[in-house]
Design a protein around this motif. Structure first.
Motif, PDB file in Angstrom:
ATOM      1  N   ASP A  98      12.982 -12.883  -8.374  1.00  0.00           N
ATOM      2  CA  ASP A  98      11.742 -12.552  -7.778  1.00  0.00           C
ATOM      3  C   ASP A  98      10.945 -11.705  -6.763  1.00  0.00           C
ATOM      4  N   PRO A  99      10.235 -10.989  -7.937  1.00  0.00           N
ATOM      5  CA  PRO A  99       9.443  -9.475  -7.285  1.00  0.00           C
ATOM      6  C   PRO A  99       8.867  -9.611  -6.526  1.00  0.00           C
ATOM      7  N   LYS A 100       8.276 -10.398  -6.813  1.00  0.00           N
ATOM      8  CA  LYS A 100       6.592 -11.248  -5.289  1.00  0.00           C
ATOM      9  C   LYS A 100       7.274 -11.420  -4.101  1.00  0.00           C
ATOM     10  N   ARG A 114       5.291  -9.977   2.639  1.00  0.00           N
ATOM     11  CA  ARG A 114       5.271  -9.914   1.160  1.00  0.00           C
ATOM     12  C   ARG A 114       4.721  -9.343  -0.159  1.00  0.00           C
ATOM     13  N   ASN A 115       4.967  -8.134  -0.393  1.00  0.00           N
ATOM     14  CA  ASN A 115       3.921  -7.030  -1.213  1.00  0.00           C
ATOM     15  C   ASN A 115       5.333  -6.461  -1.466  1.00  0.00           C
ATOM     16  N   GLU A 116       5.510  -5.801  -2.766  1.00  0.00           N
ATOM     17  CA  GLU A 116       6.396  -5.013  -3.478  1.00  0.00           C
ATOM     18  C   GLU A 116       7.190  -4.233  -2.808  1.00  0.00           C
ATOM     19  N   VAL A 117       6.574  -3.446  -1.359  1.00  0.00           N
ATOM     20  CA  VAL A 117       7.758  -3.129  -1.138  1.00  0.00           C
ATOM     21  C   VAL A 117       8.455  -3.944   0.045  1.00  0.00           C
ATOM     22  N   ARG A 118       8.148  -4.861   0.007  1.00  0.00           N
ATOM     23  CA  ARG A 118       8.371  -5.488   1.177  1.00  0.00           C
ATOM     24  C   ARG A 118       8.466  -5.341   2.624  1.00  0.00           C
ATOM     25  N   SER A 119       7.714  -4.014   3.287  1.00  0.00           N
ATOM     26  CA  SER A 119       7.798  -4.259   4.563  1.00  0.00           C
ATOM     27  C   SER A 119       6.436  -3.738   5.275  1.00  0.00           C
ATOM     28  N   ARG A 120       6.254  -3.268   6.797  1.00  0.00           N
ATOM     29  CA  ARG A 120       5.109  -2.903   7.268  1.00  0.00           C
ATOM     30  C   ARG A 120       4.699  -1.315   6.337  1.00  0.00           C
ATOM     31  N   LYS A 121       5.876  -0.495   6.799  1.00  0.00           N
ATOM     32  CA  LYS A 121       5.126   0.185   6.253  1.00  0.00           C
ATOM     33  C   LYS A 121       6.171   0.975   5.389  1.00  0.00           C
ATOM     34  N   PRO A 122       6.126   1.008   4.376  1.00  0.00           N
ATOM     35  CA  PRO A 122       6.607   1.335   2.929  1.00  0.00           C
ATOM     36  C   PRO A 122       7.575   1.888   3.255  1.00  0.00           C
ATOM     37  N   LEU A 169      15.981  -1.462  -3.822  1.00  0.00           N
ATOM     38  CA  LEU A 169      15.966  -1.005  -2.682  1.00  0.00           C
ATOM     39  C   LEU A 169      14.564  -1.548  -1.604  1.00  0.00           C
ATOM     40  N   ALA A 170      14.148  -2.560  -2.215  1.00  0.00           N
ATOM     41  CA  ALA A 170      13.255  -4.057  -1.805  1.00  0.00           C
ATOM     42  C   ALA A 170      13.954  -4.813  -1.190  1.00  0.00           C
ATOM     43  N   GLY A 171      15.174  -4.398  -1.104  1.00  0.00           N
ATOM     44  CA  GLY A 171      16.403  -6.510  -0.667  1.00  0.00           C
ATOM     45  C   GLY A 171      15.742  -7.843  -1.662  1.00  0.00           C
ATOM     46  N   ARG A 172      15.207  -7.043  -2.883  1.00  0.00           N
ATOM     47  CA  ARG A 172      14.566  -8.504  -4.204  1.00  0.00           C
ATOM     48  C   ARG A 172      16.274  -8.218  -4.677  1.00  0.00           C
TER      49      ARG A 172
END
Length: 204
Positions: A98-100, A114-122, A169-172
């Motif tokens: 579930d990459p996205k 809900r973005n590729e880096v899964r964070s507020r600050k990359p 490292l985005a928890g995906r």
């Protein structure tokens, strides 16, 4: 005459002792009254367990390091990703389940994550450190490259030793693993460049 002076001095000394004792008792009582009042502003252990937001000081977190904070009785990981780790995130999208973060979006992450880096600050990843399979806690595998139980093209992430689920490292989560979903991103916000609030993203 000297006898009268001695009695007077004795009376003065008794008054001083009584005044000092009364003053000390009043000060102790005042402190006792203030302490519960001040501590009432701090979240109790019961409130923390129920979900009270917690602050995390991230000022000493160096690139490539992880900080663990307890929230709702769960470990929350704050990982400061290096530029190299961020650059590697898109490389394995086709290997992720579930990459996205489109599966169960409301449960997995707030809208801002809900973005590729899964964070507020990359630079910073904030996730609950509990595997979505059976609730084990994955271990850090930040070092890239071939390692036991990991693919040869591993670029860093997390490995759950219980049943072999792997996360980037985005928890995906990677495909064909027991864990059905990505690691949860809790509500969070930055109070400053060095202070992170976990559990609340709408603080007044």
């Amino acid at each position: 005459m000297s006898e009268a002076i001695a009695v007077s001095n004795l009376n003065d000394a008794s008054k001083r002792t009584w005044l000092i004792a009364s003053g000390c008792a009043g000060a102790v009582g005042g402190v006792a009254a203030v302490v519960p009042f001040v501590s009432s502003f701090l979240p109790s252990e019961k409130a923390k367990a129920a979900g009270a937001a917690v602050e995390a000081d991230i000022s000493a977190l160096a690139p490539g390091e992880k900080l663990t904070v307890e929230w709702r009785g769960k470990p929350v990981w704050v990982v400061r990703r290096t530029p190299e780790q961020l650059a590697a995130l898109p490389k394995h999208n086709d290997q992720l389940a579930d990459p996205k973060s489109e599966r169960k979006p409301a449960e997995q992450a707030p809208e801002y994550a809900r973005n590729e880096v899964r964070s507020r600050k990359p630079e910073f990843l904030v996730v609950v450190g509990i595997c979505t399979h059976l609730g084990c806690s994955p271990s850090d595998k930040f070092k890239p490259g071939p390692q036991p139980s990991l693919p040869d093209d591993w670029d860093g992430g997390f490995f759950c030793p219980c049943h072999g689920s792997t996360f980037d490292l985005a928890g995906r989560v990677y495909k064909n693993k027991p864990a059905p979903d990505n690691l949860e991103v809790p509500p969070h916000m930055y109070l400053s460049d060095t202070k992170l609030l976990i559990g609340d993203d709408k603080k007044a």
